[in-house]
Design a protein around this motif. Sequence first.
Motif, mmCIF file in Angstrom:
data_model
loop_
_atom_site.group_PDB
_atom_site.id
_atom_site.type_symbol
_atom_site.label_atom_id
_atom_site.label_comp_id
_atom_site.label_asym_id
_atom_site.label_seq_id
_atom_site.Cartn_x
_atom_site.Cartn_y
_atom_site.Cartn_z
ATOM 1 N N GLY A 175 0.749 -1.447 -0.063
ATOM 2 C CA GLY A 175 -0.083 -0.039 -0.009
ATOM 3 C C GLY A 175 0.553 1.169 -0.082
ATOM 4 N N HIS A 176 0.427 2.449 -0.967
ATOM 5 C CA HIS A 176 1.156 3.648 -0.516
ATOM 6 C C HIS A 176 0.604 4.386 0.470
ATOM 7 C CE1 HIS A 176 1.300 7.898 -2.833
ATOM 8 N NE2 HIS A 176 3.145 7.133 -2.728
ATOM 9 N N ARG A 235 -1.505 1.969 -4.872
ATOM 10 C CA ARG A 235 -2.386 1.276 -4.345
ATOM 11 C C ARG A 235 -3.301 0.343 -5.203
ATOM 12 N NH1 ARG A 235 -4.787 2.432 1.260
ATOM 13 N NH2 ARG A 235 -2.327 2.070 2.417
#
Length: 196
Positions: free
Chosen positions: A2-3, A88
């Motif tokens: 995830g970002h 993401r």
Amino acid sequence: EGHGPPTSSNDPARPGFFYGWWIVAAATLASTVQSAVFNVGAQALVLPLVREFETTRTAVSIAFSLRRLEGGLTGPLEGYLIHWIGPRHYMMGGWVIFGLGLILTGLSQNLYQFYASFLLVTLGQSIAGFLPIVTVLINWFDRWRGRAIAIYQLGGSLGALLVPVLAWSILNVGWRQTMIAAGIGVIIIGVPLAAA
């Protein structure tokens, strides 16, 4: 993978375990899965496909050539899409396409259907693969950036160790069933990894 926020790995304001290392773990697992099923593991499909479609190794290998072509064509567009969509959601979509492509590969009834489905697999793996993952790692890390990327790339070697499992399944269960199961597994594993 995830970002998260563009946070440095040496940020003194974040005490305790740095969450970026969980991102590295997710990225490494993603690389392992992609290597086992596709980057290295896809070679295990060659002989079963030659027998199934009564064709030559050269004809089957065309699909692997298309993999290289697809990477060259989509590469320039990927950076823009990653920035526009966000890594993401970009990767989550990639894992779904990757998995659906594997399922369609298992359902292919002729060589041309295999080409089309394998191209879809290639596209999905590219979207869920190296460029967006490295983008996320660069966003999360500053001082330990090189180490984080190196650990992530170990996943490719770990995945190669799992190829005999894939080959065993192709030989004993069947290549179609193996590809369908791999496609379902890729979606189940990959989407949560991308959302991490």
